[in-house]
Write a protein that holds these residues in place. Structure first.
Motif, PDB file in Angstrom:
ATOM      1  N   THR A  64       0.694  -1.324  -0.195  1.00 13.13           N
ATOM      2  CA  THR A  64       0.186   0.043  -0.022  1.00 13.13           C
ATOM      3  C   THR A  64       0.875   1.069   0.006  1.00 13.13           C
ATOM      4  OG1 THR A  64      -0.124  -0.024   2.558  1.00 13.13           O
ATOM      5  CG2 THR A  64      -1.938  -1.192   1.321  1.00 13.13           C
ATOM      6  N   VAL A  65       2.158   1.199   0.198  1.00 10.77           N
ATOM      7  CA  VAL A  65       2.967   2.235   0.386  1.00 10.77           C
ATOM      8  C   VAL A  65       3.096   3.181  -0.878  1.00 10.77           C
ATOM      9  CG1 VAL A  65       5.302   3.203   1.080  1.00 10.77           C
ATOM     10  CG2 VAL A  65       4.275   1.145   2.393  1.00 10.77           C
ATOM     11  N   PRO A  66       3.264   2.674  -2.095  1.00  2.58           N
ATOM     12  CA  PRO A  66       3.590   3.443  -2.949  1.00  2.58           C
ATOM     13  C   PRO A  66       2.477   4.165  -3.598  1.00  2.58           C
ATOM     14  CG  PRO A  66       4.309   1.292  -3.650  1.00  2.58           C
ATOM     15  CD  PRO A  66       3.446   1.212  -2.304  1.00  2.58           C
ATOM     16  N   VAL A  67       1.045   4.154  -3.388  1.00  4.54           N
ATOM     17  CA  VAL A  67      -0.118   4.835  -3.923  1.00  4.54           C
ATOM     18  C   VAL A  67      -0.053   6.391  -3.429  1.00  4.54           C
ATOM     19  CG1 VAL A  67      -1.505   4.454  -1.765  1.00  4.54           C
ATOM     20  CG2 VAL A  67      -2.364   4.459  -4.372  1.00  4.54           C
ATOM     21  N   THR A  68      -0.388   7.134  -4.246  1.00  3.63           N
ATOM     22  CA  THR A  68      -0.245   8.573  -4.149  1.00  3.63           C
ATOM     23  C   THR A  68      -1.393   9.261  -3.668  1.00  3.63           C
ATOM     24  OG1 THR A  68      -0.778   9.154  -6.390  1.00  3.63           O
ATOM     25  CG2 THR A  68       1.551   8.832  -5.895  1.00  3.63           C
ATOM     26  N   THR A  69      -1.518  10.253  -3.139  1.00  2.00           N
ATOM     27  CA  THR A  69      -2.802  10.942  -2.907  1.00  2.00           C
ATOM     28  C   THR A  69      -3.775  11.204  -4.136  1.00  2.00           C
ATOM     29  OG1 THR A  69      -1.778  11.981  -1.025  1.00  2.00           O
ATOM     30  CG2 THR A  69      -3.787  13.031  -1.992  1.00  2.00           C
ATOM     31  N   ASP A  70      -3.202  11.550  -5.168  1.00  4.54           N
ATOM     32  CA  ASP A  70      -3.924  11.819  -6.247  1.00  4.54           C
ATOM     33  C   ASP A  70      -4.470  10.615  -6.888  1.00  4.54           C
ATOM     34  OD1 ASP A  70      -3.418  14.452  -6.752  1.00  4.54           O
ATOM     35  OD2 ASP A  70      -1.625  14.393  -8.014  1.00  4.54           O
ATOM     36  N   GLU A  71      -3.818   9.226  -6.785  1.00  2.78           N
ATOM     37  CA  GLU A  71      -4.292   7.983  -7.261  1.00  2.78           C
ATOM     38  C   GLU A  71      -5.561   7.484  -6.386  1.00  2.78           C
ATOM     39  OE1 GLU A  71      -0.699   5.751  -9.121  1.00  2.78           O
ATOM     40  OE2 GLU A  71      -0.518   6.141  -7.155  1.00  2.78           O
ATOM     41  N   MET A  72      -5.157   8.012  -5.005  1.00  2.59           N
ATOM     42  CA  MET A  72      -6.368   7.730  -4.147  1.00  2.59           C
ATOM     43  C   MET A  72      -7.596   8.520  -4.279  1.00  2.59           C
ATOM     44  SD  MET A  72      -5.789   4.958  -2.157  1.00  2.59           S
ATOM     45  CE  MET A  72      -7.217   5.274  -1.243  1.00  2.59           C
ATOM     46  N   LEU A  73      -7.447   9.809  -4.624  1.00  3.59           N
ATOM     47  CA  LEU A  73      -8.406  10.635  -4.685  1.00  3.59           C
ATOM     48  C   LEU A  73      -9.253  10.315  -6.148  1.00  3.59           C
ATOM     49  CD1 LEU A  73      -6.932  14.091  -4.086  1.00  3.59           C
ATOM     50  CD2 LEU A  73      -8.934  13.135  -3.001  1.00  3.59           C
ATOM     51  N   MET A  74      -8.333   9.639  -7.083  1.00  2.00           N
ATOM     52  CA  MET A  74      -9.250   9.179  -8.296  1.00  2.00           C
ATOM     53  C   MET A  74     -10.145   8.151  -7.967  1.00  2.00           C
ATOM     54  SD  MET A  74      -7.497   7.392 -11.697  1.00  2.00           S
ATOM     55  CE  MET A  74      -6.995   6.052 -10.568  1.00  2.00           C
ATOM     56  N   LEU A  75      -9.766   7.216  -7.106  1.00  2.00           N
ATOM     57  CA  LEU A  75     -10.433   5.945  -6.659  1.00  2.00           C
ATOM     58  C   LEU A  75     -11.604   6.401  -6.170  1.00  2.00           C
ATOM     59  CD1 LEU A  75      -7.791   3.446  -5.994  1.00  2.00           C
ATOM     60  CD2 LEU A  75      -8.960   3.568  -8.166  1.00  2.00           C
ATOM     61  N   THR A  76     -11.514   7.276  -4.982  1.00  2.00           N
ATOM     62  CA  THR A  76     -12.345   7.767  -4.100  1.00  2.00           C
ATOM     63  C   THR A  76     -13.474   8.644  -5.070  1.00  2.00           C
ATOM     64  OG1 THR A  76     -10.750   7.780  -2.350  1.00  2.00           O
ATOM     65  CG2 THR A  76     -12.808   8.874  -2.034  1.00  2.00           C
ATOM     66  N   LYS A  77     -13.276   9.352  -5.713  1.00  2.00           N
ATOM     67  CA  LYS A  77     -14.318  10.158  -6.676  1.00  2.00           C
ATOM     68  C   LYS A  77     -15.113   9.401  -7.357  1.00  2.00           C
ATOM     69  CE  LYS A  77     -11.143  13.313  -7.972  1.00  2.00           C
ATOM     70  NZ  LYS A  77     -10.342  14.661  -8.778  1.00  2.00           N
ATOM     71  N   ALA A  78     -14.617   8.270  -8.300  1.00  2.00           N
ATOM     72  CA  ALA A  78     -15.208   7.265  -8.889  1.00  2.00           C
ATOM     73  C   ALA A  78     -16.281   6.720  -7.913  1.00  2.00           C
ATOM     74  CB  ALA A  78     -14.402   6.050  -9.553  1.00  2.00           C
ATOM     75  N   VAL A  79     -15.890   6.059  -6.610  1.00  2.00           N
ATOM     76  CA  VAL A  79     -16.622   5.518  -5.644  1.00  2.00           C
ATOM     77  C   VAL A  79     -17.768   6.463  -5.324  1.00  2.00           C
ATOM     78  CG1 VAL A  79     -17.060   4.451  -3.355  1.00  2.00           C
ATOM     79  CG2 VAL A  79     -15.007   3.899  -4.889  1.00  2.00           C
ATOM     80  N   ARG A  80     -17.587   7.829  -5.018  1.00  2.00           N
ATOM     81  CA  ARG A  80     -18.424   8.805  -4.746  1.00  2.00           C
ATOM     82  C   ARG A  80     -19.604   8.894  -5.568  1.00  2.00           C
ATOM     83  NH1 ARG A  80     -20.002  10.355  -0.160  1.00  2.00           N
ATOM     84  NH2 ARG A  80     -21.597   9.321  -1.070  1.00  2.00           N
ATOM     85  N   ARG A  81     -19.394   8.504  -6.997  1.00  2.00           N
ATOM     86  CA  ARG A  81     -20.409   8.782  -8.160  1.00  2.00           C
ATOM     87  C   ARG A  81     -21.107   7.734  -7.951  1.00  2.00           C
ATOM     88  NH1 ARG A  81     -15.692  11.460 -10.593  1.00  2.00           N
ATOM     89  NH2 ARG A  81     -14.947   9.734 -11.430  1.00  2.00           N
ATOM     90  N   GLY A  82     -20.726   6.467  -7.611  1.00  2.00           N
ATOM     91  CA  GLY A  82     -21.735   5.617  -7.421  1.00  2.00           C
ATOM     92  C   GLY A  82     -22.446   5.023  -6.202  1.00  2.00           C
ATOM     93  N   LEU A  83     -22.225   5.855  -5.199  1.00  2.00           N
ATOM     94  CA  LEU A  83     -22.905   5.719  -3.908  1.00  2.00           C
ATOM     95  C   LEU A  83     -23.661   6.796  -3.522  1.00  2.00           C
ATOM     96  CD1 LEU A  83     -21.801   3.413  -2.131  1.00  2.00           C
ATOM     97  CD2 LEU A  83     -20.282   4.993  -0.988  1.00  2.00           C
ATOM     98  N   THR A  84     -24.915   6.258  -2.814  1.00  2.00           N
ATOM     99  CA  THR A  84     -25.885   7.273  -2.314  1.00  2.00           C
ATOM    100  C   THR A  84     -26.082   7.011  -0.718  1.00  2.00           C
ATOM    101  OG1 THR A  84     -26.946   7.165  -4.331  1.00  2.00           O
ATOM    102  CG2 THR A  84     -28.142   8.088  -2.341  1.00  2.00           C
ATOM    103  N   ALA A  85     -26.458   5.928  -0.479  1.00  2.00           N
ATOM    104  CA  ALA A  85     -26.944   5.700   1.065  1.00  2.00           C
ATOM    105  C   ALA A  85     -25.615   5.570   1.920  1.00  2.00           C
ATOM    106  CB  ALA A  85     -27.837   4.557   1.161  1.00  2.00           C
TER     107      ALA A  85
END
Length: 289
Positions: A64-85
């Motif tokens: 998990t160490v190499p992942v960057t903030t920008d990479e994590m934000l990209m993944l998180t924004k995608a999840v946000r778009r598919g999540l409601t409750a």
């Protein structure tokens, strides 16, 4: 067949506290993209964690160490778009918060503003307790994480259970209590003996989510790719596979490849057609060139 039903309202941190008080188990799962979020939503989970485990399961890193903030934000924004409750929790990656309160706040604010998370998660006790207190003080809800903390697994001797001696268990419990005192809304406890979790639970007022920590926690979390059998890497002892999607996907793609190579796909039913008159006109146009 499952009788799951998606929640009909947006879940809050207060709802999790109420579940704890009522003894109602809390369900948490990871997700890393829009389809995964939609699946978690439809299954009716309470929380979705965009974990830095995505570094390994989705991005192909060896930890998990190499992942960057920008990479994590990209993944998180995608999840946000598919999540409601369900509540959305964003993992702050290694190196993005440990250095100072100011660094932690700047990173957490990006996750809130850019990705729309409901809570951020940080690992360990120690200086992370100070970071948690600063984030909570700035109005950002925090999830603490104790026991096996993958971002510092090397220092802990690798990906192995923690708290196996009384002294080590006490250190895990002290970290948990310190994170609660710092104002964390939730705690994840990973890869510790079930006796440690049982000893900790009466001391905590905040909900506790276990992963490889026994059945006494208020809820459980597993990695999406582990529980569905998508990830091809080794699985931890605590992982239970509820499906074998990797094998199903390989079989499906192999069948597709066989049909392409044999000429069975595509068939007439998979294509589009012109009207006969238009096809004839096209032939005449080409012949006239």
């Amino acid at each position: 067949m499952s009788t799951h039903a998606a929640p009909n309202k947006r879940i809050t941190v207060g709802d999790l506290a109420a579940k704890k008080q009522a003894g109602e188990p809390i369900v948490m799962v990871t997700a890393y993209d829009y389809p995964g979020a939609q699946i978690a939503e439809a299954a009716g989970v309470d929380l979705v964690l965009v974990g830095d485990s995505g570094a390994m399961t989705v991005l192909g890193y060896d930890s998990t160490v190499p992942v960057t903030t920008d990479e994590m934000l990209m993944l998180t924004k995608a999840v946000r778009r598919g999540l409601t409750a369900p509540l959305l929790v964003g993992d702050l990656p290694f190196g993005s918060y440990e250095g100072s309160d100011a660094l932690a706040l700047a990173t957490a604010q990006r996750f809130v503003k850019e990705a729309g998370v409901d809570l951020v998660k940080i690992e360990r006790g120690g200086t992370s307790v100070d970071r948690a207190r600063a984030l909570v003080g700035s109005g950002i809800p925090v999830v603490g994480h104790v026991g096996l903390t993958p971002q510092t697994a090397t220092a802990l001797g690798g990906y192995r259970a923690q708290g196996r001696t009384a002294e080590a268990a006490l250190a895990v419990i002290d970290d948990a209590l310190a994170l609660q005192d710092a104002g964390c809304s939730l705690l994840v406890i990973e890869a510790v003996p079930s006796q440690v979790t049982a000893a900790l639970m009466p001391l905590l007022e905040i909900p506790v989510i276990g992963i490889g920590a026994g059945a006494d926690a208020d809820g459980q979390v597993l990695v999406f790719h582990d529980l569905l059998g998508i990830y091809g890497g080794p699985a931890a002892k605590f992982v239970k596979r509820y499906a074998s999607l990797r094998e199903a996907a390989i079989d499906g793609i192999a069948a597709y490849a066989d049909e392409v190579r044999s000429g069975a796909y595509p068939g007439p039913e998979h294509g589009y057609a012109m009207a006969d008159a238009e096809a004839e006109r096209l032939r005449e146009m080409l012949a006239g060139r």
